[in-house]
Scaffold this motif. Sequence first.
Motif, PDB file in Angstrom:
ATOM      1  N   ALA A   3      53.467 -50.360  50.462  1.00  0.00           N
ATOM      2  CA  ALA A   3      54.445 -49.767  49.558  1.00  0.00           C
ATOM      3  C   ALA A   3      54.082 -48.324  49.243  1.00  0.00           C
ATOM      4  CB  ALA A   3      54.531 -50.592  48.262  1.00  0.00           C
ATOM      5  N   PRO A   4      54.339 -47.399  50.176  1.00  0.00           N
ATOM      6  CA  PRO A   4      54.075 -45.984  49.881  1.00  0.00           C
ATOM      7  C   PRO A   4      54.915 -45.528  48.688  1.00  0.00           C
ATOM      8  CG  PRO A   4      54.561 -46.336  52.212  1.00  0.00           C
ATOM      9  CD  PRO A   4      54.910 -47.601  51.511  1.00  0.00           C
ATOM     10  N   ARG A   5      54.291 -44.833  47.766  1.00  0.00           N
ATOM     11  CA  ARG A   5      55.006 -44.416  46.562  1.00  0.00           C
ATOM     12  C   ARG A   5      55.448 -42.965  46.692  1.00  0.00           C
ATOM     13  NH1 ARG A   5      57.116 -48.227  45.187  1.00  0.00           N
ATOM     14  NH2 ARG A   5      57.465 -47.511  43.046  1.00  0.00           N
ATOM     15  N   PRO A   6      56.621 -42.633  46.190  1.00  0.00           N
ATOM     16  CA  PRO A   6      57.089 -41.245  46.252  1.00  0.00           C
ATOM     17  C   PRO A   6      56.289 -40.346  45.331  1.00  0.00           C
ATOM     18  CG  PRO A   6      58.585 -42.588  44.937  1.00  0.00           C
ATOM     19  CD  PRO A   6      57.595 -43.537  45.550  1.00  0.00           C
ATOM     20  N   GLY A   7      56.273 -39.064  45.656  1.00  0.00           N
ATOM     21  CA  GLY A   7      55.570 -38.118  44.815  1.00  0.00           C
ATOM     22  C   GLY A   7      56.263 -37.868  43.496  1.00  0.00           C
ATOM     23  N   GLY A   8      57.588 -38.077  43.450  1.00  0.00           N
ATOM     24  CA  GLY A   8      58.356 -37.888  42.226  1.00  0.00           C
ATOM     25  C   GLY A   8      59.238 -39.096  41.981  1.00  0.00           C
ATOM     26  N   GLY A  55      58.682 -37.280  58.716  1.00  0.00           N
ATOM     27  CA  GLY A  55      58.033 -36.422  57.737  1.00  0.00           C
ATOM     28  C   GLY A  55      58.834 -36.162  56.487  1.00  0.00           C
ATOM     29  N   PHE A  56      60.122 -36.455  56.501  1.00  0.00           N
ATOM     30  CA  PHE A  56      60.968 -36.219  55.329  1.00  0.00           C
ATOM     31  C   PHE A  56      61.166 -37.533  54.589  1.00  0.00           C
ATOM     32  CE2 PHE A  56      65.130 -35.682  53.217  1.00  0.00           C
ATOM     33  CZ  PHE A  56      64.849 -34.540  52.470  1.00  0.00           C
ATOM     34  N   LEU A  57      60.808 -37.551  53.291  1.00  0.00           N
ATOM     35  CA  LEU A  57      60.891 -38.761  52.455  1.00  0.00           C
ATOM     36  C   LEU A  57      60.236 -39.963  53.154  1.00  0.00           C
ATOM     37  CD1 LEU A  57      64.599 -38.450  51.182  1.00  0.00           C
ATOM     38  CD2 LEU A  57      62.512 -37.549  50.124  1.00  0.00           C
ATOM     39  N   PRO A  58      58.978 -39.834  53.576  1.00  0.00           N
ATOM     40  CA  PRO A  58      58.335 -40.919  54.330  1.00  0.00           C
ATOM     41  C   PRO A  58      58.194 -42.217  53.545  1.00  0.00           C
ATOM     42  CG  PRO A  58      56.723 -39.269  53.640  1.00  0.00           C
ATOM     43  CD  PRO A  58      58.073 -38.693  53.341  1.00  0.00           C
ATOM     44  N   PRO A 104      69.083 -42.156  52.167  1.00  0.00           N
ATOM     45  CA  PRO A 104      69.699 -41.686  50.927  1.00  0.00           C
ATOM     46  C   PRO A 104      71.222 -41.825  50.961  1.00  0.00           C
ATOM     47  CG  PRO A 104      68.039 -40.132  51.701  1.00  0.00           C
ATOM     48  CD  PRO A 104      68.230 -41.136  52.793  1.00  0.00           C
ATOM     49  N   SER A 105      71.791 -42.026  49.794  1.00  0.00           N
ATOM     50  CA  SER A 105      73.249 -42.040  49.681  1.00  0.00           C
ATOM     51  C   SER A 105      73.763 -40.603  49.786  1.00  0.00           C
ATOM     52  CB  SER A 105      73.670 -42.675  48.364  1.00  0.00           C
ATOM     53  OG  SER A 105      73.157 -41.923  47.279  1.00  0.00           O
ATOM     54  N   ARG A 106      75.054 -40.445  49.645  1.00  0.00           N
ATOM     55  CA  ARG A 106      75.646 -39.119  49.839  1.00  0.00           C
ATOM     56  C   ARG A 106      75.169 -38.102  48.805  1.00  0.00           C
ATOM     57  NH1 ARG A 106      79.485 -39.948  53.676  1.00  0.00           N
ATOM     58  NH2 ARG A 106      80.495 -37.933  53.381  1.00  0.00           N
ATOM     59  N   ALA A 125      69.092 -34.763  56.301  1.00  0.00           N
ATOM     60  CA  ALA A 125      67.711 -34.446  56.661  1.00  0.00           C
ATOM     61  C   ALA A 125      66.923 -35.711  57.013  1.00  0.00           C
ATOM     62  CB  ALA A 125      67.035 -33.698  55.520  1.00  0.00           C
ATOM     63  N   PHE A 126      67.134 -36.783  56.256  1.00  0.00           N
ATOM     64  CA  PHE A 126      66.415 -38.026  56.534  1.00  0.00           C
ATOM     65  C   PHE A 126      66.893 -38.634  57.851  1.00  0.00           C
ATOM     66  CE2 PHE A 126      65.694 -42.613  56.100  1.00  0.00           C
ATOM     67  CZ  PHE A 126      64.341 -42.633  55.761  1.00  0.00           C
ATOM     68  N   GLN A 127      68.196 -38.658  58.066  1.00  0.00           N
ATOM     69  CA  GLN A 127      68.724 -39.197  59.312  1.00  0.00           C
ATOM     70  C   GLN A 127      68.207 -38.411  60.508  1.00  0.00           C
ATOM     71  OE1 GLN A 127      72.997 -39.350  58.955  1.00  0.00           O
ATOM     72  NE2 GLN A 127      72.959 -41.247  57.787  1.00  0.00           N
ATOM     73  N   HIS A 128      68.153 -37.101  60.372  1.00  0.00           N
ATOM     74  CA  HIS A 128      67.635 -36.278  61.464  1.00  0.00           C
ATOM     75  C   HIS A 128      66.167 -36.607  61.732  1.00  0.00           C
ATOM     76  CE1 HIS A 128      67.130 -32.818  64.097  1.00  0.00           C
ATOM     77  NE2 HIS A 128      66.057 -32.478  63.394  1.00  0.00           N
ATOM     78  N   ALA A 129      65.383 -36.769  60.668  1.00  0.00           N
ATOM     79  CA  ALA A 129      63.964 -37.074  60.830  1.00  0.00           C
ATOM     80  C   ALA A 129      63.766 -38.420  61.537  1.00  0.00           C
ATOM     81  CB  ALA A 129      63.271 -37.080  59.471  1.00  0.00           C
TER      82      ALA A 129
END
Length: 257
Positions: free
Chosen positions: A69-74, A96-99, A122-124, A136-140
């Motif tokens: 369970a990696p936790r987000p930085g924020g 690398g984006f929102l890992p 992510p949602s819209r 950005a997430f989809q591209h990553a």
Amino acid sequence: PAATAPPAPLRLLTFNAQHAAPDRARRQAAWLAQRRGADLVVLTEVGSGPGGRALLDALAQHGYPHLHAPRPGGADYSTVLASRSTPLEPVPTGIGFLPHRAPAAEIWVGGRRIRLLGLYVPSRGPQHRRNENKRAFQHAVTQALPGFLAGFDGPVIVTGDLNVVEPGHVPHYPVFGRWEYDFYRSFADAGLIDAYRAQHPAAPGHSWFGRGGNGYRFDHTFITTAHRPSVTACDYLHAPRHAGLSDHAAMHLTLTG
């Protein structure tokens, strides 16, 4: 010669936790623990506050000692992998984006090694950042998928809430753009097949419903095309949605053979 025993089945449940508060999170964990088909669980939209922490604690108490369970930085949602009996060996994804929304692990089930990637797209987003994180997430993910699959000859499963529908979705929603359909297609381009669609070629398979009752197939499970014959079941379970545990149906996959 002695007959070779078939590999033990992998039973996977994908479930959107809908950023549950602590009380609902504990009820979610109890419901999961009662499911025979939830040996391995991918949880999306897990909150970063008290609800998310309560969910992880409750999973451990209900018999899921293995957690990745990696936790987000924020303050952001994340994806959690949980296992009842099979240890999870985290592996890099190249995302690398929102890992924290895309953890991956390798597991041993019935003598074979399986690679699992959980995704929460992510949602819209709010008006001032409309689609920025989603794009950005989809591209990553699209860029990382070929490398994630390369050199691994066992089954690879990618599952989660993608916040996109498939091309040809019924009904058609004009809000989705070509770039979102291209993201869905990127899984096939990488060598994966939509497990639910392979099992149910014509079923709508809606997993989330809007306020007007319109259905969307947001939750998806993909498997490497070569291992498609190993899929014996892939279905949506609407019981947690009807019980108010989430606004999404859960998704069940059984892999044998």
